[in-house]
Design a protein around this motif. Structure first.
Motif, short mmCIF file in Angstrom:
data_model
loop_
_atom_site.label_atom_id
_atom_site.label_comp_id
_atom_site.label_asym_id
_atom_site.label_seq_id
_atom_site.Cartn_x
_atom_site.Cartn_y
_atom_site.Cartn_z
N PHE B 45 0.75 -1.25 0.00
CA PHE B 45 0.00 0.00 0.00
C PHE B 45 0.79 1.31 0.00
CE2 PHE B 45 -2.04 3.22 2.74
CZ PHE B 45 -2.64 3.88 1.71
N PRO B 46 1.57 1.62 1.00
CA PRO B 46 2.03 3.02 0.97
C PRO B 46 2.90 3.32 -0.25
CG PRO B 46 2.63 1.95 3.02
CD PRO B 46 2.14 0.89 2.11
N GLU B 47 3.66 2.30 -0.70
CA GLU B 47 4.53 2.55 -1.86
C GLU B 47 3.74 2.58 -3.15
OE1 GLU B 47 5.22 -0.29 0.06
OE2 GLU B 47 6.61 0.66 1.45
N ARG B 48 2.85 1.60 -3.26
CA ARG B 48 2.01 1.57 -4.47
C ARG B 48 0.59 1.84 -4.05
NH1 ARG B 48 2.15 -3.93 -6.91
NH2 ARG B 48 0.51 -3.13 -8.25
N LYS B 49 -0.07 2.73 -4.77
CA LYS B 49 -1.46 3.03 -4.45
C LYS B 49 -2.34 2.27 -5.43
CE LYS B 49 -0.72 6.33 -1.40
NZ LYS B 49 0.01 7.55 -1.68
N LYS B 50 -3.43 1.76 -4.90
CA LYS B 50 -4.35 1.07 -5.78
C LYS B 50 -5.10 2.08 -6.62
CE LYS B 50 -7.70 -2.65 -5.78
NZ LYS B 50 -7.12 -3.42 -6.86
N ASP B 51 -5.22 1.82 -7.90
CA ASP B 51 -6.03 2.68 -8.75
C ASP B 51 -7.47 2.30 -8.54
OD1 ASP B 51 -3.93 4.07 -9.79
OD2 ASP B 51 -3.56 2.59 -11.35
N VAL B 52 -8.21 3.19 -7.86
CA VAL B 52 -9.61 2.86 -7.61
C VAL B 52 -10.41 3.17 -8.87
CG1 VAL B 52 -9.56 3.12 -5.14
CG2 VAL B 52 -9.90 5.11 -6.57
N PRO B 53 -11.51 2.48 -9.06
CA PRO B 53 -12.33 2.77 -10.23
C PRO B 53 -12.91 4.17 -10.14
CG PRO B 53 -13.45 1.25 -8.76
CD PRO B 53 -12.05 1.36 -8.28
N GLU B 54 -13.29 4.72 -11.27
CA GLU B 54 -13.69 6.13 -11.26
C GLU B 54 -14.99 6.35 -10.50
OE1 GLU B 54 -15.91 6.85 -15.42
OE2 GLU B 54 -13.77 6.47 -15.56
N TRP B 55 -15.76 5.28 -10.33
CA TRP B 55 -16.99 5.43 -9.57
C TRP B 55 -16.77 5.25 -8.07
CZ3 TRP B 55 -16.22 1.53 -13.20
CH2 TRP B 55 -15.94 0.27 -12.68
N TYR B 56 -15.54 5.11 -7.68
CA TYR B 56 -15.24 4.95 -6.26
C TYR B 56 -15.67 6.20 -5.50
CZ TYR B 56 -12.65 4.14 -1.99
OH TYR B 56 -12.31 3.96 -0.69
N ARG B 57 -16.24 5.99 -4.32
CA ARG B 57 -16.70 7.14 -3.55
C ARG B 57 -15.81 7.31 -2.32
NH1 ARG B 57 -21.85 4.62 -4.78
NH2 ARG B 57 -21.74 3.63 -2.77
N GLY B 58 -14.97 8.31 -2.39
CA GLY B 58 -14.05 8.57 -1.28
C GLY B 58 -14.36 9.90 -0.63
N LEU B 59 -13.31 10.60 -0.27
CA LEU B 59 -13.48 11.87 0.45
C LEU B 59 -14.23 12.90 -0.41
CD1 LEU B 59 -12.75 13.38 3.04
CD2 LEU B 59 -10.70 14.16 1.90
N HIS B 60 -15.03 13.71 0.26
CA HIS B 60 -15.83 14.70 -0.44
C HIS B 60 -14.97 15.87 -0.87
CE1 HIS B 60 -17.85 12.58 2.73
NE2 HIS B 60 -18.97 12.65 2.05
N ARG B 61 -15.46 16.53 -1.91
CA ARG B 61 -14.81 17.74 -2.35
C ARG B 61 -15.88 18.78 -2.65
NH1 ARG B 61 -10.85 20.46 -5.26
NH2 ARG B 61 -11.90 21.76 -6.78
N LEU B 62 -15.59 20.03 -2.31
CA LEU B 62 -16.48 21.11 -2.71
C LEU B 62 -15.84 21.80 -3.91
CD1 LEU B 62 -17.80 22.87 0.48
CD2 LEU B 62 -19.08 21.57 -1.18
N ASN B 63 -16.52 21.77 -5.02
CA ASN B 63 -15.97 22.39 -6.22
C ASN B 63 -16.05 23.91 -6.11
OD1 ASN B 63 -15.17 20.13 -7.61
ND2 ASN B 63 -17.21 19.80 -8.47
N THR B 64 -15.19 24.54 -6.85
CA THR B 64 -15.17 26.01 -6.84
C THR B 64 -15.42 26.52 -8.24
OG1 THR B 64 -12.78 25.88 -7.04
CG2 THR B 64 -13.67 26.29 -4.86
N ARG B 65 -15.83 27.77 -8.32
CA ARG B 65 -16.02 28.39 -9.62
C ARG B 65 -14.67 28.90 -10.11
NH1 ARG B 65 -20.12 30.77 -6.56
NH2 ARG B 65 -22.12 29.70 -6.85
N ASP B 66 -14.67 29.52 -11.29
CA ASP B 66 -13.41 29.99 -11.85
C ASP B 66 -12.77 31.06 -10.97
OD1 ASP B 66 -13.72 28.28 -13.87
OD2 ASP B 66 -14.68 29.72 -15.24
N ASP B 67 -13.63 31.83 -10.29
CA ASP B 67 -13.06 32.89 -9.45
C ASP B 67 -12.67 32.40 -8.07
OD1 ASP B 67 -15.50 32.42 -8.43
OD2 ASP B 67 -16.22 34.48 -8.43
N GLY B 68 -12.77 31.11 -7.84
CA GLY B 68 -12.31 30.57 -6.57
C GLY B 68 -13.35 30.48 -5.49
#
Lengths: 343, 164, 507, 163
Positions: B45-68
């Motif tokens: 694990f720490p050396e190699r990270k598993k490539d999770v599938p794109e539908w994997y649901r991990g940590l949330h993110r709040l997207n921003t607009r172009d102005d930040g």
């Protein structure tokens, strides 16, 4: 130098120290082989993280060392209601007989230097009790288990201990009866005689049944899978539930030491001891041959453990009493009849 | 249902079956022994990270607009959809109103309690602004319970999905 | 009476009603924006179009009177098509910003568009944009969302007659504007326009971005602010977690329509009184004996001792407490031979315009008057051994207060039944915790002698019990049985919660 | 309120009111009157009208903003309104409007710096028969061409034509 080493008293100490170191090293390496082997058999990786000086991983070979250090520094807990003296003694009772048994095993060809006969076993082979000694001391290992189980004052551990002692006693019988065949054909209880009697043809061929019974009983005697009722680490609770730190590791050491002794005994009794075509003409070659056989038997222990599931308790008892003992009797009678026919 | 199986003598010897079983295990042993570590099933694990599938649901993110600024408009849709009640929002007025876009509301605080979150992705489904997304980030352990309350500032910094 | 057909079903209806009113009474939904039962009919939103047999065009249900043998179709294809078209026009410049709109969840436009509208805007022209502005202390306005129903304008023109709003510009540039923000601030009914607005164009600054309405549960209650007895819809958010921004559990008051009283609005004073019910610092939640917290058992023992002391007694009723609670106290007085008194309620000058606001600031004062209970200030001697005072401190005049205090101080056994720690509870031996408004079901009789039911959505807090449970825990199992007995004995009619219903019964 | 009607004005408004059944109906002519007096309908003018007619300010404001004939901003001396509806547009009113814009240097709804001209694009002036039509203050100029416009603007600048 060589002469000094070969002085009888010094040679004795050298043998004891060497045997002790080799056995303990094999125990340590054994745990590593066991875990790595299990991992590979199960498509895993196994312990490979512990690194020497934080740098050299060496395939996880440092794991036993780390485990040892861990065991050594762990808090030593003695349960409040335990019998304290027996609780402390039990691991020693388990461990000491396991290593003592090895004393009778000849692990190399004997040799003469300057007219003095040197033999490569700790006990002198002249004592005509080799096989008896092995069984006498080896059977004491069960006390360690039952004492530990009882001293813990825990119902689960006593259950494990009860099962273990019943199992060991049951298979002891079959095992001993199987060996009677070997003793009969050799005509001596001396282990060096047993080995020399196998020159040319190893006992495993003429006494196949006996070898099989001995081999199976060996697993039961050492509480290894498929007969690990004493411990049953995956679901049943074993005799050493209350043990931790160094005391627990003593039990673990005892288990591996038992394995080594049992394997050495099997090699001696059925696989011709240090005999090996062409290789055994040198002393070192004979030791090497013995170790090779020993290691491969040990590997079979590991291999079997990760292949076969555990028996049910009634199956274990039925196998012991209704299959193994009759088979060993058949083996004994066949050998006796054969010997009588040959005169 | 109990199924009676009649075993032949050969079966009842068990030895052949045991030998076959041991053959299988030793096959695996040698296969793994000769496989280089990088090609084994186990990912180190720490050396190699598993490539999770794109539908994997991990940590949330709040997207921003172009102005930040945060895309989130504090509509509470995610908090309403959340089956684990893990999202806490407090709304706030925006005074500098951009007439081209009807923005008058933004979150003053946006907290996700990672200990409550079950990573079901309902919040992402409910979001009308594409503001909250679940990324592929799966290394989300904390040293204390307080750190499990992820604030808006931290959520903005969550790395985006690789595919985005 | 005349017979009409709605959607091929025969109905017999009263004359002089519009189609919309008839359908509302029959629970047939006709979508509408500009129609409001409390306002004049404008007919400008075109949402309520229905098909009337024999008419060449669709008719507005809100302005068409029903006539004998009329055949109305409220759900035909033509009507659906018309609604779709109307909604498309309304939504032409609508920002569709439901996620940030505070009306979302209770928005007529949202509901109708979901039911009848289209999901895609076909126009390619940019939408007309206006700035959001806070037009007064109370109200903000978002012209983008306005559907020009002119309910707000009509309310201010017709009901309060203060004329603060109008539409300016014309055509697609039309929007509402406030010409007199100061007047709006002083208008004691101004906040009603936020309720009236069928979309999110007008809203309360106080509620802005505070809570989404779908998270709240709605409870119908009677405003305890004055004798008028206006119906409230109380929004409660009881399932809050500690991390939630803390507004609640009482989120807001809005008016509930009462067709029997023809009352659809509430005053701002009542509307903004909701926040008082979220403060719990001074709440009395456990019985207190001589100022020390005590157990229910000890309180009950004291109560028993007082009632069996065979001293003279007085019971002071409360214009704040419900009919059931007061009746429990009356029952006690009758049983023990105690004297009954009522305090004089607090009065306040009326604002301008007053409409239905009453001077007497207590919701259940009319009950005392109906039962002709003597005033506490008319009491001749005040030497009583046992005194029971119901929760009334916030609603009574100073002279009553002084009198009750002297009663309490002289009595050997002084008992108060109080919501909050007050002068009463401090000056009495035993203070029992009373349930607050919104915590218990109860009826109130308003100034026009209408008995109405207020629902307790919050439920009793732990340790708080109604008075009848303290006094007659064995005799009554619920407050409804008290009401039934009260109505039988004192009013001579049979009443139940079902009979009172939502809108109450005129006595 | 800075704008006030004089006594004379009040009498005039009274006359207007008499023509209608109630004062509300007199809103439009009163607003016209106010526009004439104050130049344009400012907020103060609305309030003055509301006060004199005893109507809510809101009502008067709504009326005033509804009709485009009330100027909500100050206009120049000559308020040029160019019709660009279909008949006039077919006859070339768009060119006339563009020409005027360039000539005066202002956009629709703006006033020149010397406060002389205000240019506005308006809807139909009801003179389609003589398109293109422009209206200056209250006077129609019909069948216009670019040349005629030039002439007209020059003479307006000189003050030769009274509108």
């Amino acid at each position: 130098m060589m002469a000094k080493l070969l002085a009888p008293e010094v040679f004795m100490i050298v043998k004891v120290v060497a045997v002790f170191i080799i056995v303990l090293t094999m125990v340590a390496v054994g745990t590593w082989v066991e875990r790595r082997g299990a991992a590979f058999i199960q498509d895993r990786v196994g312990p490979n993280r512990v690194a020497l000086f934080g740098k050299f991983r060496i395939m996880g070979l440092a794991q036993p060392v780390a485990d040892g250090i861990k065991f050594f520094f762990k808090e030593d807990v003695i349960p409040a209601n335990a019998d304290k003296i027996l609780f402390v003694l039990a691991p020693l009772i388990a461990f000491i007989p396991a290593t003592m048994t090895f004393a009778a095993i000849p692990f190399g060809r004997s040799f003469d230097i300057n007219g003095v006969h040197y033999f490569l076993s700790i006990l002198p082979p002249a004592t005509n009790i080799g096989v008896l000694y092995v069984f006498a001391i080896g059977s004491m290992g069960v006390y360690g288990i039952i004492v530990g189980a009882w001293a813990s004052n825990n119902k689960w551990s006593i259950l494990g201990g009860m099962r273990a002692s019943a199992q060991i006693i049951s298979y002891e019988l079959a095992m001993t009866m199987a060996v009677v065949g070997v003793v009969l054909s050799t005509g001596s209880l001396r282990l060096d005689r047993v080995i020399s009697a196998q020159t040319g043809l190893w006992n495993v061929v003429p006494q196949f049944l006996g070898a099989l019974v001995f081999f199976v009983s060996m697993f039961a005697e050492t509480n290894r899978l498929p007969f690990d009722f004493a411990e049953g680490e995956s679901e049943i609770i074993g005799y050493h539930v209350e043990y931790g730190s160094m005391k627990f590791s003593m039990f673990a050491l005892a288990e591996y030491a038992n394995m080594i002794t049992a394997a050495a005994l099997f090699v001696t009794l059925y696989l011709g001891g240090w005999h090996f075509p062409w290789l055994d003409q040198w002393i070192w070659g004979s030791i090497l041959a013995f170790l090779l056989k020993l290691v491969s038997i040990l590997w079979i222990f590991v291999w079997v453990r990760w292949t076969l599931p555990r028996f049910r308790y009634d199956q274990l008892m039925r196998l012991g009493w209704k299959v193994m003992i009759p088979l060993s009797l058949v083996n004994m009678i066949v050998v006796a009849l054969f010997l009588a026919y040959r005169g | 249902m109990k199924k009676e199986v009649k075993l032949s003598f050969w079966d009842r010897l068990y030895l052949p079956a045991i030998l076959v079983g041991m053959g299988i295990t030793i096959k695996h042993f040698f296969k793994n022994l000769f496989t280089p570590p990088s090609k084994r099933y186990t990912v180190e694990f720490p050396e190699r990270k598993k490539d999770v599938p794109e539908w994997y649901r991990g940590l949330h993110r709040l997207n921003t607009r172009d102005d930040g600024s945060v895309k989130c408009v504090a509509c509470y849709c995610c908090a309403t959809a959340c089956p684990a009640d893990a999202i806490f929002i407090e709304a706030e007025d925006i005074d500098d109103l951009d007439e081209s876009y009807p923005r008058e509301k933004r979150p003053k605080q946006f907290i996700i309690d990672l200990h409550r979150c079950i990573f079901c992705g309902f919040c992402q489904e409910a979001c009308p602004e594409d503001a909250i997304v679940l990324t592929n980030e799966y290394e989300i352990t904390q040293l204390s319970r307080d750190e499990g309350l992820i604030t808006m500032e931290e959520l903005i910094k969550t790395p985006k999905k690789k595919m985005d | 009476m005349m017979n009409i057909k709605i959607d091929n079903k025969e109905h017999s209806v009263e004359e002089g009603q519009t189609i919309l009113e008839v359908c509302r009474n029959l629970d047939i939904e006709i979508p509408h924006f500009c129609y409001h039962p409390g306002l004049s009919i404008a007919g400008n939103c075109r949402m309520c179009l229905v098909e009337v047999k024999g008419m060449p065009k669709l008719m507005t249900a809100c302005s068409t009177m029903v006539q004998d043998k009329m055949e109305i179709f409220t759900d035909s294809d033509v009507v659906k098509e018309a609604r779709k078209g109307v909604l498309e026009f309304i939504l032409l410049d609508h920002p569709v910003d439901c996620p940030i709109c505070d009306k979302s969840g209770e928005c007529d436009l949202q509901n109708y568009n979901f039911d009848y509208g289209i999901d895609q805007r076909r126009s390619i022209f940019p939408k007309e944009r206006h700035k959001v502005e806070k037009i007064s202390e109370k109200i903000y306005k978002n012209d983008n969302r306005c559907v020009l129903c002119t309910r707000c304008i009509r309310f201010l023109d017709e009901v309060t007659k203060t004329h603060e709003f109008t539409t300016i510009e014309r055509g697609s540039h039309t929007h509402i504007t406030c010409v007199d923000p100061e007047g709006l601030d002083q208008n004691p009914f101004a906040s009603n326009i936020a309720d009236l607005c069928p979309v999110g164009a007008l809203g309360l600054n106080e509620f802005r971005f505070k809570k989404r309405v779908w998270l709240t549960e709605h409870v119908r209650a009677v405003c305890p602010g004055c004798e008028a007895g206006c119906n409230l819809t109380v929004d409660l958010h009881t399932k809050q977690t500690p991390l939630d921004p803390n507004v609640g559990p009482v989120v807001r008051f809005t008016s509930a329509d009462n067709y029997s009283m023809q009352r659809f609005f509430i005053c701002d004073e009542g509307r903004y009184s909701y926040s008082g019910y979220n403060e719990t610092e001074r709440r009395l939640l456990h019985p207190e004996l001589d100022g020390e917290e005590t157990t229910n058992g000890k309180a009950k023992a004291f109560l028993k001792e007082a009632l069996s002391s065979e001293l003279t007694g007085a019971v002071v009723l409360s214009p704040l407490a419900s009919v059931e609670e007061n009746y429990a106290a009356i029952l006690l007085a009758e049983q023990m031979g105690y004297d009954l008194y009522r305090p004089s309620p607090f009065r306040k000058d009326l604002p301008e315009p007053a409409l239905f606001i009453e001077k007497i600031k207590a919701p259940n004062h009319r009950m005392m008057k109906l039962l002709e209970v003597p005033k506490v200030t008319d009491m001749e001697s005040s030497d009583y051994g046992v005194v029971l005072v119901l929760n009334s401190i916030g609603s009574i005049r100073d002279n009553s207060l002084v009198k009750i205090l002297s009663l309490l101080k002289r009595a050997k056994y002084s008992i108060t039944f109080e919501v909050e720690r007050s002068e009463f509870s401090e000056n009495s031996k035993l203070a029992l915790p009373a349930p607050m408004f919104l915590e218990e079901d109860g009826c109130f009789i308003n100034s026009s002698k209408r008995i109405q039911r207020s629902t307790g959505g919050l439920g009793y807090p732990e340790g708080v019990r109604p008075l009848w449970e303290w006094l007659f825990g064995n005799r009554f199992t619920n407050s409804e049985s008290l009401l039934t007995q009260f109505s039988n004995e004192k009013l001579g009619i049979e009443l139940s919660y079902e009979k009172i219903g939502k809108e109450g019964v005129e006595l | 309120m800075s704008l006030r009607f004089t006594e004379q004005d009040m009498q005039n408004i009274e006359v207007i009111c008499q023509r209608y059944p109630d004062k509300k109906a007199a809103t439009l002519p009163t607003l016209h009157f106010a526009q004439k007096k104050f130049g344009y309908i400012s907020e103060d003018a609305v309030k003055a009208v509301a006060a004199v007619l005893n109507l809510p300010v809101a009502h008067v404001l709504g009326v005033a903003t509804f009709y485009t004939m009330y100027n909500k901003k100050p206009v120049g001396k000559y308020h040029i309104q160019v019709c660009t509806n279909i008949s006039c547009a077919l006859m070339g009113s768009r060119e006339i409007f563009q020409h005027l814009r360039q000539k005066l240097g202002i956009a629709s709804g703006e006033t020149t710096e010397d406060k002389l001209f205000t240019l506005q694009e308006v809807e139909c002036l009801g003179s389609c028969g003589t398109a293109p039509t422009i209206q200056i203050n209250e006077k129609y100029f019909e069948s216009m061409t670019v040349e005629k416009i030039d002439e007209l603007v020059e003479s307006l600048k000189k003050g030769e034509i009274d509108v």
